[in-house]
Scaffold this motif. Structure first.
Motif, PDB file in Angstrom:
ATOM      1  N   ILE A  19       0.846  -1.187   0.000  1.00 57.68           N
ATOM      2  CA  ILE A  19       0.000   0.000   0.000  1.00 57.68           C
ATOM      3  C   ILE A  19       0.888   1.247   0.000  1.00 57.68           C
ATOM      4  N   THR A  20       0.398   2.347  -0.589  1.00 58.61           N
ATOM      5  CA  THR A  20       1.181   3.581  -0.606  1.00 58.61           C
ATOM      6  C   THR A  20       1.146   4.261   0.761  1.00 58.61           C
ATOM      7  N   LEU A  21       2.111   5.129   0.992  1.00 56.85           N
ATOM      8  CA  LEU A  21       2.128   5.902   2.234  1.00 56.85           C
ATOM      9  C   LEU A  21       0.864   6.765   2.354  1.00 56.85           C
ATOM     10  N   LYS A  22       0.437   7.319   1.224  1.00 60.20           N
ATOM     11  CA  LYS A  22      -0.753   8.156   1.237  1.00 60.20           C
ATOM     12  C   LYS A  22      -2.006   7.339   1.563  1.00 60.20           C
ATOM     13  N   GLY A  23      -2.059   6.128   1.028  1.00 59.89           N
ATOM     14  CA  GLY A  23      -3.190   5.249   1.329  1.00 59.89           C
ATOM     15  C   GLY A  23      -3.219   4.863   2.798  1.00 59.89           C
ATOM     16  N   LEU A  24      -2.047   4.586   3.354  1.00 59.11           N
ATOM     17  CA  LEU A  24      -1.963   4.221   4.762  1.00 59.11           C
ATOM     18  C   LEU A  24      -2.397   5.391   5.650  1.00 59.11           C
ATOM     19  N   ARG A  25      -2.022   6.603   5.268  1.00 57.90           N
ATOM     20  CA  ARG A  25      -2.435   7.780   6.035  1.00 57.90           C
ATOM     21  C   ARG A  25      -3.958   7.930   6.020  1.00 57.90           C
ATOM     22  N   ALA A  26      -4.568   7.636   4.879  1.00 55.72           N
ATOM     23  CA  ALA A  26      -6.035   7.732   4.775  1.00 55.72           C
ATOM     24  C   ALA A  26      -6.720   6.728   5.702  1.00 55.72           C
ATOM     25  N   ILE A  27      -6.105   5.568   5.886  1.00 51.93           N
ATOM     26  CA  ILE A  27      -6.656   4.577   6.827  1.00 51.93           C
ATOM     27  C   ILE A  27      -6.546   5.101   8.255  1.00 51.93           C
ATOM     28  N   LYS A  28      -5.388   5.640   8.587  1.00 46.98           N
ATOM     29  CA  LYS A  28      -5.139   6.107   9.956  1.00 46.98           C
ATOM     30  C   LYS A  28      -6.039   7.282  10.354  1.00 46.98           C
ATOM     31  N   GLU A  29      -6.392   8.121   9.385  1.00 43.18           N
ATOM     32  CA  GLU A  29      -7.160   9.323   9.693  1.00 43.18           C
ATOM     33  C   GLU A  29      -8.671   9.116   9.599  1.00 43.18           C
ATOM     34  N   ALA A  30      -9.110   7.981   9.080  1.00 47.48           N
ATOM     35  CA  ALA A  30     -10.529   7.784   8.779  1.00 47.48           C
ATOM     36  C   ALA A  30     -11.392   7.640  10.040  1.00 47.48           C
ATOM     37  N   ASP A  31     -12.569   8.242   9.985  1.00 44.21           N
ATOM     38  CA  ASP A  31     -13.609   7.993  10.995  1.00 44.21           C
ATOM     39  C   ASP A  31     -14.422   6.763  10.621  1.00 44.21           C
ATOM     40  N   VAL A  32     -14.546   6.521   9.312  1.00 47.87           N
ATOM     41  CA  VAL A  32     -15.294   5.380   8.793  1.00 47.87           C
ATOM     42  C   VAL A  32     -14.479   4.747   7.673  1.00 47.87           C
ATOM     43  N   ILE A  33     -14.358   3.405   7.703  1.00 49.50           N
ATOM     44  CA  ILE A  33     -13.657   2.667   6.641  1.00 49.50           C
ATOM     45  C   ILE A  33     -14.622   1.663   6.038  1.00 49.50           C
ATOM     46  N   LEU A  34     -14.848   1.768   4.736  1.00 50.15           N
ATOM     47  CA  LEU A  34     -15.625   0.776   4.009  1.00 50.15           C
ATOM     48  C   LEU A  34     -14.640  -0.049   3.193  1.00 50.15           C
ATOM     49  N   TYR A  35     -14.545  -1.342   3.492  1.00 51.16           N
ATOM     50  CA  TYR A  35     -13.484  -2.148   2.889  1.00 51.16           C
ATOM     51  C   TYR A  35     -14.029  -3.369   2.162  1.00 51.16           C
ATOM     52  N   ASP A  36     -13.266  -3.813   1.158  1.00 49.10           N
ATOM     53  CA  ASP A  36     -13.664  -4.933   0.321  1.00 49.10           C
ATOM     54  C   ASP A  36     -13.065  -6.255   0.805  1.00 49.10           C
ATOM     55  N   ARG A  37     -13.524  -7.341   0.203  1.00 49.93           N
ATOM     56  CA  ARG A  37     -13.152  -8.694   0.606  1.00 49.93           C
ATOM     57  C   ARG A  37     -11.666  -8.986   0.409  1.00 49.93           C
ATOM     58  N   LEU A  38     -11.081  -8.477  -0.664  1.00 45.89           N
ATOM     59  CA  LEU A  38      -9.730  -8.890  -1.017  1.00 45.89           C
ATOM     60  C   LEU A  38      -8.627  -8.052  -0.390  1.00 45.89           C
ATOM     61  N   ILE A  39      -8.966  -7.064   0.412  1.00 44.25           N
ATOM     62  CA  ILE A  39      -7.900  -6.302   1.061  1.00 44.25           C
ATOM     63  C   ILE A  39      -7.306  -7.138   2.199  1.00 44.25           C
ATOM     64  N   ASN A  40      -6.042  -6.916   2.481  1.00 45.34           N
ATOM     65  CA  ASN A  40      -5.399  -7.631   3.583  1.00 45.34           C
ATOM     66  C   ASN A  40      -5.900  -7.054   4.908  1.00 45.34           C
ATOM     67  N   GLY A  41      -6.453  -7.911   5.765  1.00 47.44           N
ATOM     68  CA  GLY A  41      -7.027  -7.468   7.031  1.00 47.44           C
ATOM     69  C   GLY A  41      -6.029  -6.769   7.942  1.00 47.44           C
ATOM     70  N   GLU A  42      -4.740  -7.020   7.724  1.00 51.83           N
ATOM     71  CA  GLU A  42      -3.710  -6.361   8.537  1.00 51.83           C
ATOM     72  C   GLU A  42      -3.778  -4.840   8.407  1.00 51.83           C
ATOM     73  N   LEU A  43      -4.240  -4.371   7.247  1.00 55.78           N
ATOM     74  CA  LEU A  43      -4.328  -2.924   7.028  1.00 55.78           C
ATOM     75  C   LEU A  43      -5.315  -2.262   7.978  1.00 55.78           C
ATOM     76  N   LEU A  44      -6.339  -3.001   8.386  1.00 53.57           N
ATOM     77  CA  LEU A  44      -7.350  -2.433   9.277  1.00 53.57           C
ATOM     78  C   LEU A  44      -6.821  -2.207  10.684  1.00 53.57           C
ATOM     79  N   THR A  45      -5.704  -2.849  11.014  1.00 53.14           N
ATOM     80  CA  THR A  45      -5.142  -2.650  12.357  1.00 53.14           C
ATOM     81  C   THR A  45      -4.551  -1.246  12.502  1.00 53.14           C
TER      82      THR A  45
END
Length: 259
Positions: A19-45
């Motif tokens: 994942i890109t650094l920018k994508g990771l920042r978007a995960i960290k800052e989100a109030d709500v995350i809508l995620y798909d089946r094929l993403i690695n669950g580790e990213l949600l941590t």
């Protein structure tokens, strides 16, 4: 209330470190995350405490949430002033319906940003040691959907068979017999190398190789299902000597056994 913002993020093909650094920042800052089946669950941590996580997974013939519902949720949460991250496997604009979601947000005047991701049609073969372009083997590369392959003429098989060196076909396992048949029909040599990369870039990755003439049988022997990327072209031959990821994985397994 101040309006929120939506980030449509490509999470990459499976390896969480892609994942890109920018994508990771978007995960960290989100109030709500809508995620798909094929993403690695580790990213949600990496989500902040209290962030709402909504599963939007899609499987063949079964969708947890319809696309219309996902679109509505993006608007709903943004209008409540929240930072929303829409986390999608691969790249959101490569067969990810990210364009449809962006259209819906634009229609409702919601601020949004697209954060590209590494698409599996490039990453999975790379992890199988297959460059999709190469000076000696491939001067052209095409990405095709196999999900809706049928005989109504929507895909220009003749052009693909004769004019493109390397083909990356997404969601095509079910239609593999038809795909091979069409390419051979329009002039691609039956001996053209082909590979299916199952769960590419993950520890479950499996590469099944053959030719246009044999790959259907090889896939059936190995019981290959989706998610898999199909790569067709002479570059597939390079995987025999450049398969760095499989060698690395085997070495790690041996090391774990010794320890």
């Amino acid at each position: 209330m101040e309006q929120g913002k939506v980030y449509i993020v490509g999470a990459g093909p499976g390896d969480p470190e892609l994942i890109t650094l920018k994508g990771l920042r978007a995960i960290k800052e989100a109030d709500v995350i809508l995620y798909d089946r094929l993403i690695n669950g580790e990213l949600l941590t990496y989500a902040k405490p209290g962030a709402e996580q909504i599963f939007c997974g899609k499987q063949p013939n079964f969708h947890v949430l319809k696309q219309e519902t996902i679109n509505q949720l993006l608007v709903h949460h943004a209008l409540k002033g929240k930072i929303v991250t829409r986390l999608k496997g691969g790249d959101p604009f490569v067969f990810g319906r990210g364009g449809e979601e962006a259209e819906h947000l634009a229609k409702h005047h919601i601020a949004y940003e697209i954060i590209p991701g590494i698409t599996s049609g490039i990453a999975a073969p790379a992890y199988a040691g297959i460059p999709v372009t190469h000076r000696e083997y491939s001067q052209s590369f095409a990405i095709i959907t196999g999900h809706q392959c049928h005989d109504n003429g929507d895909i220009q098989w003749e052009s693909l068979a004769k004019g493109i060196d390397t083909l990356a076909i997404y969601m095509g396992v079910k239609k593999l017999p038809y795909i091979c048949e069409q390419l051979i029909k329009y002039g691609r040599h039956p001996g053209t190398p082909a590979v299916l990369v199952y769960w590419g870039t993950t520890e479950n990755q499996l590469n099944v190789t053959g030719t246009l003439e044999t790959i259907v049988q090889e896939a059936r022997k190995s019981n290959i299902q989706n998610p898999s990327i199909i790569i067709i072209g002479d570059v597939v031959k390079l995987g025999e000597k450049l398969n760095w990821f499989q060698h690395e994985t085997n070495e790690q397994q041996v090391l774990r056994a010794v320890l």
